[in-house]
Design a protein around this motif. Structure first.
Motif, PDB file in Angstrom:
ATOM      1  N   LEU A   1       0.817  -1.212   0.000  1.00 43.47           N
ATOM      2  CA  LEU A   1       0.000   0.000   0.000  1.00 43.47           C
ATOM      3  C   LEU A   1       0.854   1.267   0.000  1.00 43.47           C
ATOM      4  CD1 LEU A   1      -2.848  -1.015   2.486  1.00 43.47           C
ATOM      5  CD2 LEU A   1      -2.802  -1.181  -0.007  1.00 43.47           C
ATOM      6  N   LYS A   2       2.155   1.110   0.278  1.00 45.32           N
ATOM      7  CA  LYS A   2       3.063   2.259   0.272  1.00 45.32           C
ATOM      8  C   LYS A   2       3.956   2.269  -0.958  1.00 45.32           C
ATOM      9  CE  LYS A   2       3.421   2.324   5.334  1.00 45.32           C
ATOM     10  NZ  LYS A   2       4.364   2.232   6.488  1.00 45.32           N
ATOM     11  N   SER A   3       3.818   1.280  -1.816  1.00 42.60           N
ATOM     12  CA  SER A   3       4.763   1.110  -2.917  1.00 42.60           C
ATOM     13  C   SER A   3       4.056   1.116  -4.255  1.00 42.60           C
ATOM     14  CB  SER A   3       5.530  -0.207  -2.751  1.00 42.60           C
ATOM     15  OG  SER A   3       6.228  -0.522  -3.927  1.00 42.60           O
ATOM     16  N   ARG A   4       4.374   2.093  -5.084  1.00 40.75           N
ATOM     17  CA  ARG A   4       3.800   2.139  -6.431  1.00 40.75           C
ATOM     18  C   ARG A   4       4.301   0.973  -7.269  1.00 40.75           C
ATOM     19  NH1 ARG A   4       5.103   5.522 -11.045  1.00 40.75           N
ATOM     20  NH2 ARG A   4       6.708   6.551  -9.807  1.00 40.75           N
ATOM     21  N   HIS A   5       5.585   0.619  -7.087  1.00 41.97           N
ATOM     22  CA  HIS A   5       6.140  -0.506  -7.838  1.00 41.97           C
ATOM     23  C   HIS A   5       5.480  -1.819  -7.417  1.00 41.97           C
ATOM     24  CE1 HIS A   5       8.935  -3.257  -9.726  1.00 41.97           C
ATOM     25  NE2 HIS A   5       9.170  -3.799  -8.551  1.00 41.97           N
ATOM     26  N   GLY A   6       5.284  -1.991  -6.112  1.00 42.28           N
ATOM     27  CA  GLY A   6       4.706  -3.231  -5.611  1.00 42.28           C
ATOM     28  C   GLY A   6       3.288  -3.481  -6.075  1.00 42.28           C
ATOM     29  N   GLN A   7       2.593  -2.416  -6.458  1.00 43.23           N
ATOM     30  CA  GLN A   7       1.221  -2.557  -6.934  1.00 43.23           C
ATOM     31  C   GLN A   7       1.133  -2.719  -8.446  1.00 43.23           C
ATOM     32  OE1 GLN A   7      -1.354   0.567  -5.364  1.00 43.23           O
ATOM     33  NE2 GLN A   7      -0.067   0.739  -3.546  1.00 43.23           N
ATOM     34  N   SER A   8       2.273  -2.638  -9.110  1.00 43.76           N
ATOM     35  CA  SER A   8       2.267  -2.680 -10.576  1.00 43.76           C
ATOM     36  C   SER A   8       2.045  -4.095 -11.086  1.00 43.76           C
ATOM     37  CB  SER A   8       3.596  -2.153 -11.120  1.00 43.76           C
ATOM     38  OG  SER A   8       4.649  -3.055 -10.817  1.00 43.76           O
ATOM     39  N   PRO A   9       1.324  -4.237 -12.209  1.00 40.68           N
ATOM     40  CA  PRO A   9       1.143  -5.566 -12.809  1.00 40.68           C
ATOM     41  C   PRO A   9       2.469  -6.220 -13.171  1.00 40.68           C
ATOM     42  CG  PRO A   9      -0.392  -3.984 -13.777  1.00 40.68           C
ATOM     43  CD  PRO A   9       0.573  -3.194 -12.936  1.00 40.68           C
ATOM     44  N   GLU A  10       3.460  -5.403 -13.552  1.00 45.39           N
ATOM     45  CA  GLU A  10       4.756  -5.954 -13.936  1.00 45.39           C
ATOM     46  C   GLU A  10       5.410  -6.675 -12.761  1.00 45.39           C
ATOM     47  OE1 GLU A  10       3.585  -2.749 -16.603  1.00 45.39           O
ATOM     48  OE2 GLU A  10       3.835  -2.808 -14.429  1.00 45.39           O
ATOM     49  N   PHE A  11       5.348  -6.076 -11.582  1.00 47.53           N
ATOM     50  CA  PHE A  11       5.950  -6.693 -10.402  1.00 47.53           C
ATOM     51  C   PHE A  11       5.235  -7.996 -10.042  1.00 47.53           C
ATOM     52  CE2 PHE A  11       5.570  -7.290  -5.783  1.00 47.53           C
ATOM     53  CZ  PHE A  11       6.882  -7.611  -5.494  1.00 47.53           C
ATOM     54  N   VAL A  12       3.905  -7.964 -10.052  1.00 46.79           N
ATOM     55  CA  VAL A  12       3.140  -9.160  -9.703  1.00 46.79           C
ATOM     56  C   VAL A  12       3.398 -10.267 -10.719  1.00 46.79           C
ATOM     57  CG1 VAL A  12       0.830 -10.104  -9.359  1.00 46.79           C
ATOM     58  CG2 VAL A  12       1.376  -7.834  -8.484  1.00 46.79           C
ATOM     59  N   ASN A  13       3.398  -9.918 -12.012  1.00 45.94           N
ATOM     60  CA  ASN A  13       3.642 -10.922 -13.052  1.00 45.94           C
ATOM     61  C   ASN A  13       5.034 -11.518 -12.926  1.00 45.94           C
ATOM     62  OD1 ASN A  13       1.118 -10.621 -14.201  1.00 45.94           O
ATOM     63  ND2 ASN A  13       1.790  -9.104 -15.690  1.00 45.94           N
ATOM     64  N   ARG A  14       6.023 -10.664 -12.644  1.00 45.42           N
ATOM     65  CA  ARG A  14       7.397 -11.150 -12.510  1.00 45.42           C
ATOM     66  C   ARG A  14       7.493 -12.149 -11.355  1.00 45.42           C
ATOM     67  NH1 ARG A  14      13.081  -8.011 -11.983  1.00 45.42           N
ATOM     68  NH2 ARG A  14      14.096  -9.414 -10.539  1.00 45.42           N
ATOM     69  N   THR A  15       6.912 -11.800 -10.208  1.00 45.33           N
ATOM     70  CA  THR A  15       7.006 -12.667  -9.031  1.00 45.33           C
ATOM     71  C   THR A  15       6.315 -14.000  -9.281  1.00 45.33           C
ATOM     72  OG1 THR A  15       6.994 -10.667  -7.653  1.00 45.33           O
ATOM     73  CG2 THR A  15       6.680 -12.769  -6.542  1.00 45.33           C
ATOM     74  N   PHE A  16       5.147 -13.971  -9.914  1.00 40.28           N
ATOM     75  CA  PHE A  16       4.443 -15.223 -10.198  1.00 40.28           C
ATOM     76  C   PHE A  16       5.167 -16.041 -11.263  1.00 40.28           C
ATOM     77  CE2 PHE A  16       1.011 -13.785  -7.604  1.00 40.28           C
ATOM     78  CZ  PHE A  16       0.286 -14.927  -7.280  1.00 40.28           C
ATOM     79  N   SER A  17       5.808 -15.386 -12.228  1.00 41.98           N
ATOM     80  CA  SER A  17       6.555 -16.121 -13.249  1.00 41.98           C
ATOM     81  C   SER A  17       7.706 -16.902 -12.631  1.00 41.98           C
ATOM     82  CB  SER A  17       7.093 -15.157 -14.314  1.00 41.98           C
ATOM     83  OG  SER A  17       6.040 -14.618 -15.082  1.00 41.98           O
ATOM     84  N   VAL A  18       8.463 -16.241 -11.740  1.00 37.85           N
ATOM     85  CA  VAL A  18       9.618 -16.881 -11.118  1.00 37.85           C
ATOM     86  C   VAL A  18       9.192 -17.947 -10.107  1.00 37.85           C
ATOM     87  CG1 VAL A  18      11.643 -16.509  -9.656  1.00 37.85           C
ATOM     88  CG2 VAL A  18      11.077 -14.846 -11.448  1.00 37.85           C
ATOM     89  N   ASN A  19       8.221 -17.612  -9.267  1.00 39.03           N
ATOM     90  CA  ASN A  19       7.888 -18.476  -8.129  1.00 39.03           C
ATOM     91  C   ASN A  19       6.898 -19.583  -8.442  1.00 39.03           C
ATOM     92  OD1 ASN A  19       9.399 -16.503  -6.913  1.00 39.03           O
ATOM     93  ND2 ASN A  19       7.927 -16.010  -5.325  1.00 39.03           N
TER      94      ASN A  19
END
Length: 231
Positions: free
Chosen positions: A127-145
């Motif tokens: 909730l404090k991070s613009r990057h953490g809320q981005s689709p790119e960040f979520v997609n990257r984390t799910f792709s790797v993990n």
């Protein structure tokens, strides 16, 4: 025995490599290119440059992790492994991740054990991070993990059926214990559990020769200097 093992530059991966080497296993050790940081650090870079990381910082980190991986290789050879191969790969590239399994089988002459412990871990309050809320960040984390271990397990299954092999998948206590600041990581480990426990049931019904273990891991000391949580 031929082992493929991911994320071995420190901590759990390095210790597993040492243990397996002492049993004279052939090893393919892989480290992930790219960069894992806290969302706080990601945010500062994101705000200043508009993108995550400079090519220079990526190169420096890749050289550092490769040197640590090479050091684990030397230890494994001294402990009795007859063959230790090294590889780096960006697990965001899910489409081609099957090539790692192909290379492992070609270089080691088969595959007996598959250890999947790749992880993108980013700490920070969403909730404090613009990057953490981005689709790119979520997609990257799910792709790797999530997506990459699924693709690799399915690719390896015919080889493991031939060798009556085994799959070990590293999950986390955070898949069942919520922790502020690790929402996306926790979600990926929920997904890992859901997929691999379901796959385990299918394998039982088929009377598959392959065994599968999902390890729910808690806090560990080693390559990661910042604890995920305290119980």
């Amino acid at each position: 025995k031929q082992w493929y093992q991911r994320r071995v530059r420190g901590g759990l991966g390095a210790e597993l490599a040492r243990q397996l080497a002492s049993h004279h296993a052939k090893l393919m050790l892989v480290t992930r290119t790219g960069r894992s940081e806290s969302l706080t650090n990601k945010q500062s870079v994101y705000n200043k440059e508009g993108k995550n990381n400079s090519p220079q910082s990526q190169t420096q980190l890749s050289a550092y992790t490769w040197n640590k991986l090479a050091a684990v290789r030397e230890e494994a050879l001294k402990l009795g492994s007859p063959q230790v191969e090294l590889l780096s790969y960006d697990y965001q590239n899910v489409r081609d991740v099957h090539t790692i399994i192909d290379q492992t089988a070609a270089k080691l002459g088969g595959l007996d054990y598959l250890v999947l412990n790749q992880a993108e871990i980013a700490r920070g309050h969403l909730l404090k991070s613009r990057h953490g809320q981005s689709p790119e960040f979520v997609n990257r984390t799910f792709s790797v993990n999530v997506r990459s271990p699924i693709e690799m397990a399915l690719r390896a299954m015919p080889l493991l059926e031939q060798s009556k092999g085994h799959i070990f998948v590293a999950s986390s206590t955070l898949s069942v214990v919520p922790k502020s600041g690790l929402a996306v990581f926790s979600a990926t480990k929920h997904a890992v559990n859901g997929f691999f426990y379901s796959l385990q049931e299918e394998m039982k019904q088929r009377k598959s020769a392959v065994s599968l273990t999902v390890g729910t891991l808690g806090e560990m000391s080693g390559g990661d200097k910042m604890p995920l949580f305290n119980l």
